[in-house]
Design a protein around this motif. Structure first.
Motif, mmCIF file in Angstrom:
data_model
loop_
_atom_site.group_PDB
_atom_site.id
_atom_site.type_symbol
_atom_site.label_atom_id
_atom_site.label_comp_id
_atom_site.label_asym_id
_atom_site.label_seq_id
_atom_site.Cartn_x
_atom_site.Cartn_y
_atom_site.Cartn_z
ATOM 1 N N TYR A 1 4.766 -14.300 -2.555
ATOM 2 C CA TYR A 1 3.658 -13.789 -3.339
ATOM 3 C C TYR A 1 3.152 -12.463 -2.794
ATOM 4 O O TYR A 1 3.101 -12.241 -1.593
ATOM 5 N N SER A 2 2.782 -11.597 -3.701
ATOM 6 C CA SER A 2 2.095 -10.335 -3.429
ATOM 7 C C SER A 2 2.906 -9.318 -2.641
ATOM 8 O O SER A 2 2.359 -8.347 -2.139
ATOM 9 N N TYR A 3 4.214 -9.500 -2.540
ATOM 10 C CA TYR A 3 5.023 -8.499 -1.845
ATOM 11 C C TYR A 3 4.987 -7.163 -2.594
ATOM 12 O O TYR A 3 5.113 -6.101 -1.997
ATOM 13 N N GLU A 4 4.796 -7.229 -3.916
ATOM 14 C CA GLU A 4 4.781 -6.000 -4.707
ATOM 15 C C GLU A 4 3.589 -5.107 -4.361
ATOM 16 O O GLU A 4 3.638 -3.898 -4.581
ATOM 17 N N GLU A 5 2.539 -5.676 -3.814
ATOM 18 C CA GLU A 5 1.409 -4.845 -3.383
ATOM 19 C C GLU A 5 1.821 -3.931 -2.237
ATOM 20 O O GLU A 5 1.467 -2.749 -2.213
ATOM 21 N N ILE A 6 2.565 -4.474 -1.303
ATOM 22 C CA ILE A 6 3.046 -3.665 -0.174
ATOM 23 C C ILE A 6 4.099 -2.671 -0.659
ATOM 24 O O ILE A 6 4.087 -1.504 -0.262
ATOM 25 N N THR B 1 4.318 -1.359 -3.569
ATOM 26 C CA THR B 1 3.628 -0.307 -4.314
ATOM 27 C C THR B 1 3.027 0.735 -3.375
ATOM 28 O O THR B 1 3.097 1.942 -3.640
ATOM 29 N N ILE B 2 2.465 0.290 -2.276
ATOM 30 C CA ILE B 2 1.908 1.225 -1.288
ATOM 31 C C ILE B 2 3.009 2.143 -0.757
ATOM 32 O O ILE B 2 2.849 3.362 -0.704
ATOM 33 N N PHE B 3 4.146 1.542 -0.383
ATOM 34 C CA PHE B 3 5.281 2.344 0.086
ATOM 35 C C PHE B 3 5.739 3.325 -0.997
ATOM 36 O O PHE B 3 6.016 4.492 -0.715
ATOM 37 N N CYS B 4 5.830 2.851 -2.242
ATOM 38 C CA CYS B 4 6.301 3.696 -3.350
ATOM 39 C C CYS B 4 5.373 4.872 -3.612
ATOM 40 O O CYS B 4 5.837 5.998 -3.824
ATOM 41 N N ALA C 1 12.740 3.019 3.825
ATOM 42 C CA ALA C 1 13.245 1.858 4.569
ATOM 43 C C ALA C 1 12.352 0.643 4.347
ATOM 44 O O ALA C 1 12.846 -0.486 4.192
ATOM 45 N N GLY C 2 11.045 0.857 4.303
ATOM 46 C CA GLY C 2 10.117 -0.248 4.070
ATOM 47 C C GLY C 2 10.344 -0.910 2.726
ATOM 48 O O GLY C 2 10.355 -2.150 2.622
ATOM 49 N N ILE C 3 10.550 -0.117 1.686
ATOM 50 C CA ILE C 3 10.817 -0.666 0.355
ATOM 51 C C ILE C 3 12.120 -1.457 0.375
ATOM 52 O O ILE C 3 12.189 -2.579 -0.137
ATOM 53 N N THR C 4 13.151 -0.882 0.972
ATOM 54 C CA THR C 4 14.455 -1.539 1.024
ATOM 55 C C THR C 4 14.387 -2.856 1.777
ATOM 56 O O THR C 4 14.874 -3.894 1.297
ATOM 57 N N ILE C 5 13.781 -2.847 2.945
ATOM 58 C CA ILE C 5 13.660 -4.064 3.755
ATOM 59 C C ILE C 5 12.831 -5.117 3.027
ATOM 60 O O ILE C 5 13.199 -6.295 2.992
#
Length: 174
Positions: free
Chosen positions: A51-56, A58-61, A30-34
């Motif tokens: 910016y830097s949303y991919e860091e979060i 990646t953590i979820f992934c 859900a976190g990745i989707t949202i």
């Protein structure tokens, strides 16, 4: 006592662990989707960069990957390439299962130890993400959690197979 052990899949700790794994997977999915929906909304409708949303993400992934792997391992639904069961008789299949679970447990324990050492090293070095300065240990702990769970499941499955093999041998003596 042994029969109680053989029913470990219906025990309270197993159910709690199973529920916790599923909860982590749901939260991460859900976190990745949202996060991706928010990023799309901000970028394409408001024409602003995020910016830097991919860091979060990646953590979820990473958490989703390793906890999902341990969950599929627990359910014994991981992809397997087992050709031996096609041509082995019952005794051979039982021995093959014992060997596979033993090797899985041994490799899992080694990977668990290495992942713990890796996390300790990363924490010691103070590794952080470049944009949001999130400690790398937040995602790296998932590696240790995943490998430790897979090792624990492998040990349980090995012990289960060993007990069942010993019982089977005792019942099938000539």
């Amino acid at each position: 006592m042994i029969d109680k052990f053989l029913n470990f899949r219906s025990s309270f700790p197993w159910k709690v662990l199973e529920t916790a794994e599923k909860a982590v997977m749901i939260v991460c999915g859900a976190g990745i989707t949202i996060l991706l929906c928010i990023e799309t909304l901000i970028r394409y409708f408001f024409r602003m960069p995020l910016y830097s949303y991919e860091e979060i993400a990646t953590i979820f992934c990473v958490w989703l990957y390793f906890v999902g792997s341990s969950c599929s391992f627990a359910n014994q639904s991981a992809i397997q390439a087992d050709m031996a069961s096609l041509f082995l008789k019952e005794k051979g299949q039982r021995l093959n299962s014992l060997i596979v679970h033993f090797l899985s447990a041994a490799i899992g324990v080694v990977l668990s130890v290495w992942s713990f050492q890796f996390i300790a090293w990363a924490i010691d070095k103070g590794a952080i993400t470049t944009g949001l300065k999130i400690p790398m240990a937040v995602s790296q702990v998932s590696i240790c959690v995943g490998y430790t769970l897979m090792a624990a499941y492998s040990v349980l499955f090995f012990l289960e197979d060993l007990i069942l093999y010993i019982r089977w041998r005792g019942a099938n003596k000539p």
